[in-house]
Write a protein that holds these residues in place. Structure first.
Motif, PDB file in Angstrom:
ATOM      1  N   GLU A   1      -0.979  -0.801  -2.533  1.00  0.00           N
ATOM      2  CA  GLU A   1      -1.047  -0.662  -1.081  1.00  0.00           C
ATOM      3  C   GLU A   1      -1.720   0.651  -0.706  1.00  0.00           C
ATOM      4  O   GLU A   1      -1.297   1.727  -1.134  1.00  0.00           O
ATOM      5  CB  GLU A   1       0.368  -0.703  -0.496  1.00  0.00           C
TER       6      GLU A   1
ATOM      7  N   GLN B   1      -0.155   5.462   3.002  1.00  0.00           N
ATOM      8  CA  GLN B   1       0.655   4.881   1.935  1.00  0.00           C
ATOM      9  C   GLN B   1       0.374   5.521   0.578  1.00  0.00           C
ATOM     10  O   GLN B   1       1.281   5.681  -0.239  1.00  0.00           O
ATOM     11  CB  GLN B   1       0.420   3.370   1.861  1.00  0.00           C
TER      12      GLN B   1
ATOM     13  N   TRP C   1       2.477   8.632   0.681  1.00  0.00           N
ATOM     14  CA  TRP C   1       3.918   8.350   0.733  1.00  0.00           C
ATOM     15  C   TRP C   1       4.451   7.878  -0.606  1.00  0.00           C
ATOM     16  O   TRP C   1       5.583   8.201  -0.976  1.00  0.00           O
ATOM     17  CB  TRP C   1       4.195   7.278   1.783  1.00  0.00           C
ATOM     18  N   THR C   2       3.676   7.078  -1.326  1.00  0.00           N
ATOM     19  CA  THR C   2       4.136   6.503  -2.595  1.00  0.00           C
ATOM     20  C   THR C   2       3.820   7.397  -3.792  1.00  0.00           C
ATOM     21  O   THR C   2       4.075   7.000  -4.937  1.00  0.00           O
ATOM     22  CB  THR C   2       3.473   5.132  -2.822  1.00  0.00           C
TER      23      THR C   2
ATOM     24  N   PHE D   1       6.396   0.044  -1.172  1.00  0.00           N
ATOM     25  CA  PHE D   1       5.740   0.839  -0.145  1.00  0.00           C
ATOM     26  C   PHE D   1       6.742   1.142   0.962  1.00  0.00           C
ATOM     27  O   PHE D   1       7.929   0.784   0.843  1.00  0.00           O
ATOM     28  CB  PHE D   1       4.473   0.171   0.393  1.00  0.00           C
TER      29      PHE D   1
END
Length: 383
Positions: free
Chosen positions: A13, A24, A27-28, A337
């Motif tokens: 993602e 994303q 964030w991941t 995600f």
């Protein structure tokens, strides 16, 4: 269809929407550990990976491209023997396009970006998705209007769809001019709306029709022409020359088929239908309409993922046995995600447990889930 080639893949993602604060890849923690993540994909046993990096970062200013990260990723994918289906645009537009897809420079900017990418990676990236989910991108930004610029209804839908389709066409043409051997793999949501009551049948049918609009325009199919004209879609776009697409990817989840109903106050609402056409029938419908090879571009499930994995794989087997040319299957996302539970409207750091790896105990960690082993077994079993 047993002789038809087939691949298994995962997708990472990469939604990146600066005006909404969405990143994303950050964030991941994929930005920091992308090499490890690609290695995990290789160890799983897949041959392909849906992958992309933010347009906004690869092309920070008009005519300016920063390829260092992409160069490193392409080199690593080659080393690992993983073939990418590369997303050029996954919701992201560069910040210099002040009005996003509605910016007057959007189409030429997308064309220039696609041309530059195709030229740089000629012979190295062979499968390209020029624009991820043109229908979904339009529906979220207009029609439903839950993302900027928050337009509503079919007139808003037509206004946003036009530059997306024109930009995608320009990108495809530029890509093929630079690299005639490239393959265009375009995916989109296969959303279907079931009416809860007879009074909603027309509305449900019209909402379902919208899923075909982008593909109809790109491929020169007449199916959406009349309603788009009534919604104000520019005539020059309706009469424009079509482009060729090598494969059409369907994004199909347990909630892809919706139930359209009214709440106690009479307001229209939607929720997952809990049944309906099914994946095999949906594949048949798209193949009947477009006569192009298909692939499952995105699928996963929050609830009962093991059941969903086996169901969806069986539906692909069924469709292939019935003559539908399905070329591949992508579990999306490879690892969890964040905040898609609200369709990115509320950024609260909510982890969506849909990946083959869970981001636990922190976003920098990759904890194998039971679905990982099941997916590895499905790959061994074959299609």
């Amino acid at each position: 269809m047993s002789e038809l080639p087939f691949f298994w893949a995962v997708g990472i993602e990469n939604a990146h929407i600066p005006e909404m604060g969405v990143d994303q890849l950050g964030w991941t923690a994929h930005r920091a550990r992308w090499r490890e993540d690609l290695r995990l994909a290789k160890e799983l046993g897949v041959s392909h990976i849906r992958y992309g990096l933010p347009w906004a970062e690869l092309n920070p200013a008009p005519g300016c491209y920063e390829w260092d990260w992409a160069d490193a990723v392409v080199m690593e994918l080659e080393r690992l023997g993983l073939e990418p289906i590369w997303d050029l645009v996954h919701f992201s537009t560069p910040t210099y396009l002040k009005h996003g897809v509605l910016d007057p420079d959007f189409v030429p900017a997308m064309e220039a970006y696609a041309r530059a990418f195709a030229c740089r990676y000629k012979g190295r990236v062979r499968k390209i998705t020029p624009f991820n989910e043109p229908y979904i991108s339009t529906y979220f930004r207009a029609g439903w209007g839950i993302w900027p610029p928050y337009l509503k209804g079919r007139k808003g839908f037509a206004r946003v769809l036009y530059p997306i389709v024109e930009g995608t066409k320009a990108a495809i043409r530029a890509t093929r001019e630079e690299n005639p051997e490239v393959e265009i793999w375009l995916n989109d949501g296969a959303d279907y709306f079931h009416p809860a009551t007879p009074d909603l049948e027309t509305e449900a049918r019209e909402r379902t029709e919208e899923r075909y609009a982008a593909l109809d325009l790109l491929l020169g199919q007449p199916g959406s022409r009349e309603w788009l004209r009534e919604a104000g879609y520019p005539e020059v776009g309706l009469d424009a020359e079509p482009v060729e697409i090598d494969a059409i990817g369907l994004d199909y989840y347990p909630e892809t088929e919706h139930l359209l109903y009214r709440d106690r106050l009479g307001r229209q609402r939607i929720r997952a239908s809990g049944g309906g056409l099914g994946l095999a029938r949906t594949l048949h419908d798209y193949y009947r309409r477009y006569r192009r090879p298909l692939f499952i571009a995105e699928t996963s499930a929050t609830k009962k993922p093991l059941e969903w994995l086996h169901y969806s794989a069986d539906e692909v087997r069924k469709a292939r046995a019935e003559g539908v040319p399905v070329l591949g299957y992508v579990w999306w996302p490879f690892f969890d995600f964040y905040d898609w539970n609200t369709l990115l409207r509320q950024l609260r750091g909510h982890r969506c447990p849909v990946g083959l790896y869970a981001l636990l105990p922190t976003a920098s960690d990759r904890r194998p889930t039971p679905t990982l082993g099941a997916f590895r077994a499905v790959i061994r079993e074959g299609i």
